[in-house]
Design a protein around this motif. Structure first.
Motif, PDB file in Angstrom:
ATOM      1  N   THR A   1      38.137   9.304  10.779  1.00 50.16           N
ATOM      2  CA  THR A   1      38.902   8.968  11.988  1.00 50.16           C
ATOM      3  C   THR A   1      38.146   9.379  13.250  1.00 50.16           C
ATOM      4  O   THR A   1      38.023   8.597  14.200  1.00 50.16           O
ATOM      5  CB  THR A   1      40.265   9.709  11.968  1.00 50.16           C
ATOM      6  OG1 THR A   1      40.772   9.656  10.647  1.00 50.16           O
ATOM      7  CG2 THR A   1      41.252   9.095  12.923  1.00 50.16           C
ATOM      8  N   GLN A   2      37.638  10.607  13.251  1.00 50.45           N
ATOM      9  CA  GLN A   2      36.936  11.103  14.444  1.00 50.45           C
ATOM     10  C   GLN A   2      35.662  10.298  14.711  1.00 50.45           C
ATOM     11  O   GLN A   2      35.336  10.008  15.862  1.00 50.45           O
ATOM     12  CB  GLN A   2      36.593  12.589  14.283  1.00 50.45           C
ATOM     13  CG  GLN A   2      37.811  13.493  14.402  1.00 50.45           C
ATOM     14  CD  GLN A   2      37.481  14.954  14.090  1.00 50.45           C
ATOM     15  OE1 GLN A   2      36.745  15.252  13.145  1.00 50.45           O
ATOM     16  NE2 GLN A   2      38.012  15.867  14.880  1.00 50.45           N
ATOM     17  N   PHE A   3      34.951   9.934  13.662  1.00 50.43           N
ATOM     18  CA  PHE A   3      33.723   9.151  13.838  1.00 50.43           C
ATOM     19  C   PHE A   3      34.036   7.755  14.354  1.00 50.43           C
ATOM     20  O   PHE A   3      33.309   7.230  15.194  1.00 50.43           O
ATOM     21  CB  PHE A   3      32.908   9.093  12.532  1.00 50.43           C
ATOM     22  CG  PHE A   3      31.876  10.174  12.450  1.00 50.43           C
ATOM     23  CD1 PHE A   3      32.246  11.464  12.156  1.00 50.43           C
ATOM     24  CD2 PHE A   3      30.537   9.911  12.697  1.00 50.43           C
ATOM     25  CE1 PHE A   3      31.304  12.478  12.099  1.00 50.43           C
ATOM     26  CE2 PHE A   3      29.585  10.921  12.648  1.00 50.43           C
ATOM     27  CZ  PHE A   3      29.968  12.202  12.342  1.00 50.43           C
ATOM     28  N   GLN A   4      35.102   7.175  13.838  1.00 50.48           N
ATOM     29  CA  GLN A   4      35.483   5.838  14.319  1.00 50.48           C
ATOM     30  C   GLN A   4      35.768   5.882  15.817  1.00 50.48           C
ATOM     31  O   GLN A   4      35.320   5.025  16.572  1.00 50.48           O
ATOM     32  CB  GLN A   4      36.704   5.313  13.553  1.00 50.48           C
ATOM     33  CG  GLN A   4      36.395   4.775  12.163  1.00 50.48           C
ATOM     34  CD  GLN A   4      35.490   3.542  12.151  1.00 50.48           C
ATOM     35  OE1 GLN A   4      35.195   2.957  13.187  1.00 50.48           O
ATOM     36  NE2 GLN A   4      35.017   3.174  10.973  1.00 50.48           N
ATOM     37  N   GLU A   5      36.498   6.918  16.221  1.00 50.24           N
ATOM     38  CA  GLU A   5      36.852   7.051  17.636  1.00 50.24           C
ATOM     39  C   GLU A   5      35.626   7.272  18.513  1.00 50.24           C
ATOM     40  O   GLU A   5      35.459   6.672  19.555  1.00 50.24           O
ATOM     41  CB  GLU A   5      37.787   8.248  17.828  1.00 50.24           C
ATOM     42  CG  GLU A   5      39.248   7.879  17.723  1.00 50.24           C
ATOM     43  CD  GLU A   5      40.141   9.108  17.796  1.00 50.24           C
ATOM     44  OE1 GLU A   5      39.750  10.100  18.459  1.00 50.24           O
ATOM     45  OE2 GLU A   5      41.214   9.067  17.164  1.00 50.24           O
ATOM     46  N   LYS A   6      34.745   8.156  18.049  1.00 47.12           N
ATOM     47  CA  LYS A   6      33.632   8.600  18.886  1.00 47.12           C
ATOM     48  C   LYS A   6      32.401   7.692  18.779  1.00 47.12           C
ATOM     49  O   LYS A   6      31.725   7.450  19.770  1.00 47.12           O
ATOM     50  CB  LYS A   6      33.261  10.029  18.480  1.00 47.12           C
ATOM     51  CG  LYS A   6      32.691  10.855  19.617  1.00 47.12           C
ATOM     52  CD  LYS A   6      32.613  12.317  19.215  1.00 47.12           C
ATOM     53  CE  LYS A   6      31.788  13.108  20.204  1.00 47.12           C
ATOM     54  NZ  LYS A   6      31.637  14.504  19.802  1.00 47.12           N
TER      55      LYS A   6
END
Lengths: 468, 99
Positions: free
Chosen positions: A220-225
């Protein structure tokens, strides 16, 4: 109920003590032969990902930051061929309440124990998990006992383990410290029987499901960032839970990252040897746990381990002790981040692996751990030297665990060595068939899932074993 | 004499060498399985004498009295000049020397 308290009698009561202290009837998932229903066990005795995210959030666990290590990446690129050197990132799990990702496992175990009316929890661990259980038990108002393998027969203990005892006690736990030996399990069973506490094993479905949030968060964090998942995720591997939980979480988020397990190479040292106990500089994250637990996960403290790393590892690499210490120092000096060495096992591996990946690729190290007196590169190196281990600069390939500790004379000498996974797979199949068991069709299918191979592979190994 | 109620450390042999598991290495089998545990002393006891304690979870344990108000002595160990050398090396490689 009071039974005989001698070693043999207590070990014979293992099954019933376990059933009462974990609250799982493992027999419900057994086939009667080799196979058992792993996914059924995970589904029916665990919690959903959404439930666990809520449980952990209430306990201040998770949602840890991702940090890009630009300077360490620059160092890796100095050692790599032009165009190579992936961006190295870490997930700062030291930000969890007890200072490591183990808070994720403990939060779910303690939630479960509290929900089922247990008055206290017991955990057998010399590592970060003890502190995590103590921390979560403190929050939940549960009593807590941590059983540690701590000293050799001279009363000498690794500074890292002593620090862990301090932390557990600071968080309100009772710490039972033992000398070297697998009979720790005997005392552990006696404590479970005497107190009626919950067995906060690292290897229950709750413990593993607790780490799935880590994999899910990464995606999730990688998708966002970054708009995509990391190309590679490196997990320090000991008992297999870290790899298993992280990979399961990544899969639940439909991430296609390559999952790599990494362990410190302690080949040649016997983990139950009194003399060799203090001749290693790593008390976890090493091959002494990593290889046997990958080869046979059910050697753990529950009848069926929920940590089954062979099902999830794309690659398994080893790294030397000296390389991990070097990278720990480099992390402090280049990134301004002081972290515990054990958690940096996968960072040292990632530093080497990144050099074989393209510059625009992303490689994530999925944990860090706290550091401090005892649990720090300096006391651990100093302890090694005091105990007759030669500490010197050189080529890490010359390191002999238990004899010397080679700090790389140049970072380009840091290499991740691939472990032959087929060898481990073959060993797992051999153990499963021990005693002349004849596998059913269901068993063959199960062993294919266990080894992440097809049925033809399993049949070929079985045929080879029969020839031998 | 250590007074009743004092926080203490005791030591006990859990398994004598002959009682140890069969599968362990020979060097470990030669020595007993020992335990160290802390708690409140249940009556006035001399150091090195048999003591009874009540642990943090309220369990009773017995063993030889070792220490009152046991202290943590772990620290950062002796200075390791090698770490300074690594620090210098990586900074020089990344940032170009002593700038």
């Amino acid at each position: 109920m009071v039974g005989n308290r001698d070693y043999t009698s207590v070990m014979a009561r293992k099954g019933e003590i376990m059933k009462r202290s974990v609250g799982i009837d493992y027999s419900a998932f057994e086939s009667g032969s080799i196979a058992f229903d792993y996914e059924g066990m995970m589904r029916e005795t665990g919690y959903t990902l959404e439930e666990i995210i809520k449980i952990q959030s209430r306990a201040h666990v998770g949602n840890t930051p991702i940090i890009e290590l630009r300077n360490l990446t620059a160092l890796a690129r100095k050692c790599a061929k032009p165009g190579f050197g992936a961006r190295i990132l870490i997930k700062d799990e030291a930000a969890n309440p007890s200072g490591s990702f183990k808070a994720r496992r403990a939060a779910t175990a303690i939630y479960h124990a509290k929900k089922h009316g247990f008055k206290g929890v017991i955990s057998a661990t010399s590592g970060n998990y003890g502190a995590a259980v103590a921390s979560q038990a403190a929050m939940a108002g549960l009593k807590c006992i941590v059983v540690q393998e701590c000293y050799d027969s001279k009363g000498l203990g690794q500074p890292e383990i002593i620090e862990k005892a301090r932390k557990c006690e600071a968080l309100g736990a009772e710490v039972v410290q033992l000398s070297v030996g697998p009979e720790l399990f005997y005392k552990f069973l006696l404590l479970l029987e005497d107190t009626g506490y919950f067995n906060a094993s690292l290897y229950t479905p709750f413990g593993i499901a607790g780490i799935e949030t880590l994999g899910y968060e990464i995606a999730t964090q990688f998708q966002e960032k970054y708009g995509r998942c990391p190309d590679m995720v490196v997990c320090t591997n000991a008992g297999g839970g870290n790899v298993t939980g992280t990979a399961r979480g990544l899969l639940k988020a439909r991430a296609d990252s390559i999952v790599v397990g990494a362990s410190v190479n302690l080949a040649g040292l016997h983990m139950a040897s009194d003399r060799q106990f203090n001749r290693k500089s790593f008390t976890t994250g090493h091959t002494g746990f990593g290889v046997p637990f990958a080869s046979w996960p059910d050697r753990s403290d529950v009848p069926r381990s929920a940590a089954r790393p062979l099902r999830y590892m794309d690659r398994y690499v080893t790294i030397t002790q000296g390389s991990v210490f070097y990278i720990t120092e480099a992390l402090a000096s280049l990134e301004g981040l002081e972290k515990g060495p054990a958690g940096n096992t996968s960072l040292a591996a990632a530093f080497a692996l990144a050099q074989h990946m393209l510059k625009d690729q992303l490689i994530l190290v999925q944990e860090t751990e706290y550091t401090g007196a005892g649990k720090h590169v300096q006391p651990q190196l100093s302890f090694a030297r005091e105990n007759g281990i030669e500490v010197a600069f050189g080529d890490p390939k010359d390191e002999v665990p238990g004899e010397n500790l080679i700090l790389p004379s140049h970072p380009a000498l840091i290499k991740a060595t691939d472990v032959d996974l087929d060898h481990i797979r073959s060993s797992l199949i051999k153990t499963a068939l021990a005693g002349g068991k004849v596998p059913t069709e269901g068993d063959i299918k199960f062993l294919a899932e266990e080894t992440r191979k097809d049925e033809a592979f399993v049949k070929a190994i079985i045929a080879k074993l029969q020839e031998d | 004499m250590v007074n009743k109620g004092t926080w203490v450390l005791i030591h006990k042999v859990v398994l004598e060498p002959r009682e140890r598991a069969s599968q362990i290495p020979a060097d470990t089998k030669k020595v007993p399985l020992e335990m160290w545990i802390k708690g409140r002393l249940q009556k006035d006891t001399m150091i090195r004498k048999e003591a009874e304690i009540l642990t943090r979870t309220g369990r009773k344990e017995t063993g030889t009295l070792l220490e009152e108000n046991p202290t943590y002595w772990h620290d950062f160990g002796e200075f390791m000049p090698e770490l300074l050398a690594i620090s210098d090396q990586v900074r020089e490689l990344v940032f170009g020397g002593k700038k």
